[in-house]
Scaffold this motif. Structure first.
Motif, short mmCIF file in Angstrom:
data_model
loop_
_atom_site.label_atom_id
_atom_site.label_comp_id
_atom_site.label_asym_id
_atom_site.label_seq_id
_atom_site.Cartn_x
_atom_site.Cartn_y
_atom_site.Cartn_z
N TRP A 1 5.33 -11.57 -1.44
CA TRP A 1 4.41 -12.41 -0.67
C TRP A 1 5.10 -13.70 -0.22
O TRP A 1 4.93 -14.14 0.92
N GLU A 2 5.90 -14.29 -1.10
CA GLU A 2 6.64 -15.50 -0.75
C GLU A 2 7.68 -15.22 0.34
O GLU A 2 7.87 -16.03 1.26
N ILE A 3 8.34 -14.07 0.23
CA ILE A 3 9.33 -13.70 1.25
C ILE A 3 8.65 -13.49 2.60
O ILE A 3 9.15 -13.92 3.64
N TRP A 4 7.47 -12.85 2.56
CA TRP A 4 6.73 -12.63 3.80
C TRP A 4 6.35 -13.95 4.47
O TRP A 4 6.47 -14.09 5.69
N ASN B 1 1.13 -10.01 16.60
CA ASN B 1 0.48 -8.76 16.21
C ASN B 1 1.11 -8.13 14.97
O ASN B 1 0.57 -7.19 14.39
N GLU B 2 2.27 -8.65 14.55
CA GLU B 2 2.93 -8.13 13.35
C GLU B 2 2.48 -8.85 12.09
O GLU B 2 2.59 -8.32 10.99
N LYS B 3 1.98 -10.06 12.24
CA LYS B 3 1.60 -10.86 11.07
C LYS B 3 0.40 -10.28 10.33
O LYS B 3 0.21 -10.55 9.15
N LYS B 4 -0.39 -9.49 11.03
CA LYS B 4 -1.59 -8.93 10.40
C LYS B 4 -1.24 -7.83 9.39
O LYS B 4 -2.10 -7.35 8.66
N TYR B 5 0.03 -7.43 9.36
CA TYR B 5 0.45 -6.37 8.45
C TYR B 5 0.95 -6.92 7.12
O TYR B 5 1.62 -6.19 6.37
N ALA B 6 0.63 -8.17 6.81
CA ALA B 6 1.10 -8.78 5.56
C ALA B 6 0.65 -7.98 4.35
O ALA B 6 1.45 -7.66 3.46
N SER C 1 -0.32 -4.88 4.14
CA SER C 1 0.32 -3.56 4.10
C SER C 1 1.76 -3.67 3.60
O SER C 1 2.22 -2.83 2.82
N PHE C 2 2.46 -4.71 4.06
CA PHE C 2 3.84 -4.92 3.62
C PHE C 2 3.91 -5.12 2.11
O PHE C 2 4.74 -4.50 1.43
N ILE C 3 3.03 -5.97 1.57
CA ILE C 3 3.04 -6.25 0.14
C ILE C 3 2.70 -4.99 -0.66
O ILE C 3 3.37 -4.66 -1.64
N ILE C 4 1.65 -4.29 -0.23
CA ILE C 4 1.19 -3.11 -0.98
C ILE C 4 2.24 -2.00 -0.96
O ILE C 4 2.59 -1.43 -2.00
N ILE C 5 2.75 -1.69 0.23
CA ILE C 5 3.72 -0.59 0.35
C ILE C 5 5.03 -0.93 -0.36
O ILE C 5 5.58 -0.10 -1.11
N SER C 6 5.52 -2.15 -0.17
CA SER C 6 6.78 -2.55 -0.81
C SER C 6 6.64 -2.57 -2.33
O SER C 6 7.55 -2.12 -3.05
N SER C 7 5.53 -3.08 -2.82
CA SER C 7 5.30 -3.12 -4.27
C SER C 7 5.18 -1.72 -4.83
O SER C 7 5.73 -1.41 -5.90
N PHE C 8 4.47 -0.86 -4.11
CA PHE C 8 4.31 0.53 -4.55
C PHE C 8 5.66 1.22 -4.66
O PHE C 8 5.97 1.88 -5.67
#
Length: 273
Positions: free
Chosen positions: A114-117, A127-132, A134-141
């Motif tokens: 989250w800090e990196i994001w 339009n890419e910022k709304k995927y924060a 998704s990025f956290i969930i997928i990367s963490s998974f």
């Protein structure tokens, strides 16, 4: 278009943002490490030293698998002779501290993402910022799956192999605690980071360092490297080597697909512009 704030920020402003990223991430790791410190009995006896037991779930799985393939009990582990020793006065305390920090890093990983994001988000399109999320969930998974992969496959296979490997009956294995813990940490953390490959390819494709053609071109070399690594970190049997190699190749193929999608989206953005 990308956020203009990144252009307005000076180099020192970026360094200040990076400094606070490191401070907050370190604080999160230390908080999680402090909690882990008080659960040492469970972490060491049940988790870290779990692969030392012949009853560990991975050994049971391979035993059943070998029988399914008609190999009798050739892959069954009945005994693991692996005495562990500490040779330094403060060795156990130091090992306790660093192991807690490692566990802290694993559990704080989503917060670090989250800090990196937040740090890289000014350079992204609106339009890419709304995927924060998704990025956290997928990367963490992916990271946690990788850690489990390292712990339940690579670590026990390595422990079983090295514990039984003997070049001479004159040599007795008496493993130092630091060596054993290092193997466990490396297997888990390295696998967790390896499973971030699709995310890494996503960003490398966005900045133009790789593309689908490049990844497809070097697919066969990647396969050879994966098979060599699987042969090194697993016992000398085909079944266990294939089990380790398959998930890594699936990740690589998924990375190619992600790279294709990124390139297509970039082409669409150019047409709109």
């Amino acid at each position: 278009m990308a956020n203009k704030n990144i252009k307005e920020m000076s180099f020192l402003d970026h360094l200040e943002e990076l400094r606070w990223l490191l401070v907050r991430s370190t604080a999160a790791i230390l908080i999680c490490a402090t909690i882990a410190f008080f659960f040492s009995d469970f972490i060491f006896n049940e988790i870290i030293f779990g692969p030392k037991s012949p009853d560990f779930v991975t050994y049971q799985f391979f035993c059943e698998l070998s029988q399914q393939f008609g190999l009798d009990k050739s892959l069954c582990v009945t005994e693991i002779n692996l005495p562990i020793q500490n040779r330094e006065m403060g060795g156990q305390f130091s090992m306790h501290m660093w192991t807690s920090i490692t566990v802290g890093f694993i559990f704080a990983f989503p917060f670090i993402l989250w800090e990196i994001w937040k740090f890289i988000s000014p350079a992204l399109y609106e339009n890419e910022k709304k995927y924060a999320a998704s990025f956290i969930i997928i990367s963490s998974f992916l990271f946690f799956v990788g850690v489990l992969f390292g712990y339940y496959l690579i670590a026990p296979l390595s422990v079983q192999f090295f514990a039984s490997y003997i070049v001479s009956p004159e040599i007795n294995n008496s493993i130092d605690i630091d060596s054993y813990i290092s193997l466990m940490k490396t297997s888990a953390i390295a696998s967790g980071l390896l499973f971030e490959l699709p995310i890494i390819i996503f960003f490398l494709t966005k900045i133009g360092l790789v593309n689908p053609e490049f990844l497809r071109k070097y697919r066969k070399y990647t396969l050879i490297i994966v098979l060599i690594l699987s042969a090194i970190i697993t016992p000398p049997d085909v079944i266990s080597q294939v089990i380790v190699a398959i998930p890594i190749m699936i990740l690589y193929e998924a990375s190619i697909l992600i790279s294709v999608l990124v390139v297509k989206n970039q082409e669409k953005e150019k047409l709109k512009a």
